[in-house]
Design an enzyme around this catalytic site. Structure first.
Site, mmCIF file in Angstrom:
data_model
loop_
_atom_site.group_PDB
_atom_site.id
_atom_site.type_symbol
_atom_site.label_atom_id
_atom_site.label_comp_id
_atom_site.label_asym_id
_atom_site.label_seq_id
_atom_site.Cartn_x
_atom_site.Cartn_y
_atom_site.Cartn_z
ATOM 1 N N ALA A 73 0.814 -1.250 0.158
ATOM 2 C CA ALA A 73 -0.052 -0.020 -0.042
ATOM 3 C C ALA A 73 1.003 1.285 -0.123
ATOM 4 C CB ALA A 73 -0.938 0.001 1.227
ATOM 5 N N GLU A 74 1.745 1.446 0.696
ATOM 6 C CA GLU A 74 2.706 2.409 0.906
ATOM 7 C C GLU A 74 3.542 3.031 -0.338
ATOM 8 O OE1 GLU A 74 2.686 4.595 2.950
ATOM 9 O OE2 GLU A 74 1.697 3.732 4.958
#
Length: 199
Positions: A73-74
Site C-alpha cells: 500500500a505504501e
C-alpha cells in the site's frame, strides 16, 4: 464505398473480438482453476525483500503478511518511493519518526543521514516494522494501529477520546480523514489476500 465498408466492418469485428477476449478472460479469472488464479494474484500481490521482512517481523512479533500489505500500500515495493510529504522508502516513514525509532533501537544515525538511509530496504523495513509493532502494542488492535500509522497517534488518541472511534477498532468507517479511511480498508483487504496466498 467498398473500401469504406470493409474498413468499418473490420473495425467492428476487431472491437467484437476484443470484447469477447476480455469477457473470456473475466470468466476464466472468476471460474478458472484456482492455481491459475493464485499465480495471477501473486503477480499483483508479490512478496519481496523476504529476508528482511521475515527477520524483523519475527524479531518484533508482527505478522509478516501485514508488513507485506503495508509495503504494498505504501510504496508498491519501490524502495526509492518518496511522498509529497517527504515520507520515504518501502514503508514510507517520515524522517522524524524514523529518527525517534532509531534512537529507541540504539541505532546511531545523524539527522543528515536518516533521509538517505530510509531508501535502504533493510533499514526501512527494520524501523517500519518496529514502528507498527509499537502501534499494535499501544492500541491492541490492527485497525487503530494502521490508522495511527497513517494519520498519527495524536489524531487517533483524540478520535478515541471524543468517541469518534471505538478503542477496539470496531468502527473504522468513522475515521474522519478520507485518505486514512481508504488506506486502512485497503491494507486490511490486502492483509487478508496475503494471508490466503502465502500462508
Amino acid at each position: 464505398n467498398i473500401k469504406k465498408e470493409t474498413i468499418v466492418l473490420t473495425k467492428l469485428l476487431s472491437r467484437r473480438v476484443i470484447i469477447i477476449v476480455i469477457l473470456l478472460l473475466i470468466v476464466f479469472l472468476l471460474f478458472g482453476p484456482i492455481n491459475i488464479q493464485n499465480k495471477i494474484l501473486k503477480i499483483i500481490y508479490p512478496i519481496k525483500y523476504e529476508n528482511f521482512v521475515e527477520n524483523y517481523s519475527t524479531k518484533y512479533e508482527v505478522d509478516k503478511n501485514l508488513i507485506y500489505a503495508i509495503i504494498k500500500a505504501e510504496s508498491n515495493f519501490n524502495q526509492q518511493a518518496v511522498s509529497n510529504k517527504e515520507a520515504k522508502g518501502l514503508m514510507q516513514l517520515m524522517p522524524q519518526t524514523a529518527e525517534d525509532i532509531a534512537k529507541k533501537l540504539d541505532i546511531e544515525v545523524t539527522k543528515e543521514e536518516i533521509s538517505k538511509k530510509l531508501l535502504e530496504p533493510e533499514f526501512n523495513i527494520n524501523l517500519g516494522t518496529k514502528y507498527i509493532s509499537n502501534l499494535l502494542a499501544k492500541y491492541s488492535n490492527i485497525e487503530l494501529a494502521l490508522t495511527a500509522y497513517n494519520a498519527g497517534s495524536g489524531n487517533v488518541d483524540t478520535w478515541v477520546e471524543n468517541g469518534t472511534l471505538m478503542a477496539d477498532g470496531s468502527n473504522i468507517e468513522n475515521i474522519p480523514y478520507k485518505e486514512t479511511n481508504n488506506y486502512v480498508r485497503k491494507i486490511l483487504r490486502d492483509y487478508e489476500i496475503y494471508k490466503k496466498l502465502y500462508n
